[in-house]
Design an enzyme around this catalytic site. Sequence first.
Site, mmCIF file in Angstrom:
data_model
loop_
_atom_site.group_PDB
_atom_site.id
_atom_site.type_symbol
_atom_site.label_atom_id
_atom_site.label_comp_id
_atom_site.label_asym_id
_atom_site.label_seq_id
_atom_site.Cartn_x
_atom_site.Cartn_y
_atom_site.Cartn_z
ATOM 1 N N SER A 19 0.826 -1.203 0.000
ATOM 2 C CA SER A 19 0.000 0.000 0.000
ATOM 3 C C SER A 19 0.868 1.263 0.000
ATOM 4 O O SER A 19 0.368 2.362 -0.213
ATOM 5 C CB SER A 19 -0.978 0.008 1.178
ATOM 6 N N ASP A 36 16.494 2.225 0.990
ATOM 7 C CA ASP A 36 16.123 3.251 1.962
ATOM 8 C C ASP A 36 15.734 4.517 1.209
ATOM 9 O O ASP A 36 16.416 4.899 0.254
ATOM 10 C CB ASP A 36 17.300 3.524 2.908
ATOM 11 N N ALA A 98 18.387 5.373 18.355
ATOM 12 C CA ALA A 98 17.868 6.143 17.220
ATOM 13 C C ALA A 98 16.952 5.314 16.320
ATOM 14 O O ALA A 98 16.912 5.511 15.118
ATOM 15 C CB ALA A 98 19.003 6.781 16.409
ATOM 16 N N GLN A 99 16.196 4.390 16.938
ATOM 17 C CA GLN A 99 15.237 3.619 16.144
ATOM 18 C C GLN A 99 14.068 4.517 15.782
ATOM 19 O O GLN A 99 13.471 5.155 16.649
ATOM 20 C CB GLN A 99 14.751 2.396 16.924
ATOM 21 N N SER A 100 13.739 4.576 14.483
ATOM 22 C CA SER A 100 12.677 5.481 14.043
ATOM 23 C C SER A 100 11.399 4.738 13.676
ATOM 24 O O SER A 100 10.318 5.308 13.786
ATOM 25 C CB SER A 100 13.157 6.317 12.857
ATOM 26 N N HIS A 105 14.453 -3.830 11.581
ATOM 27 C CA HIS A 105 15.036 -3.676 10.253
ATOM 28 C C HIS A 105 16.549 -3.591 10.343
ATOM 29 O O HIS A 105 17.095 -3.029 11.275
ATOM 30 C CB HIS A 105 14.461 -2.457 9.507
ATOM 31 N N HIS A 107 19.770 -2.168 8.505
ATOM 32 C CA HIS A 107 20.297 -1.240 7.513
ATOM 33 C C HIS A 107 21.564 -1.859 6.938
ATOM 34 O O HIS A 107 22.428 -2.315 7.699
ATOM 35 C CB HIS A 107 20.716 0.090 8.156
#
Length: 119
Positions: A19, A36, A98-100, A105, A107
């Site tokens: 979606s 990203d 700093a997990q947003s 996930h 990186h």
Amino acid sequence: AGEDASRQPTIFSKIIARSVPATILYEDDKCLVFRDVAPQAPVHFLVIPKRPIPRISRVGPQDTELLGHLLVVAARTAQVEGLDDGYRVVINDGKHGAQSVYHLHLHVLGGRQLGWPPG
């Protein structure tokens, strides 16, 4: 946002559901790999499990096989992306990490010399 937002569908669950668009590099029954949207290196992609795990600090023994699979897929995708000179795999956890997005996930960053220590 913060961790309480993890109860809501994340941008990553929307990408899995198609979606929200993403540049998908690899997909199987357990995970999805995509670029990203705000790359921090010439090559920057994310490897996410399809089963939503909010944080790496919340995994348990039942996640062992899945976590190994995510790393194998990260390495294979890095190879396909031409990261022969090396790359970095980063998992951020929680506020101080700093997990947003509260959907686990990995990186994978490469294509340039990365500094140490990070952050």
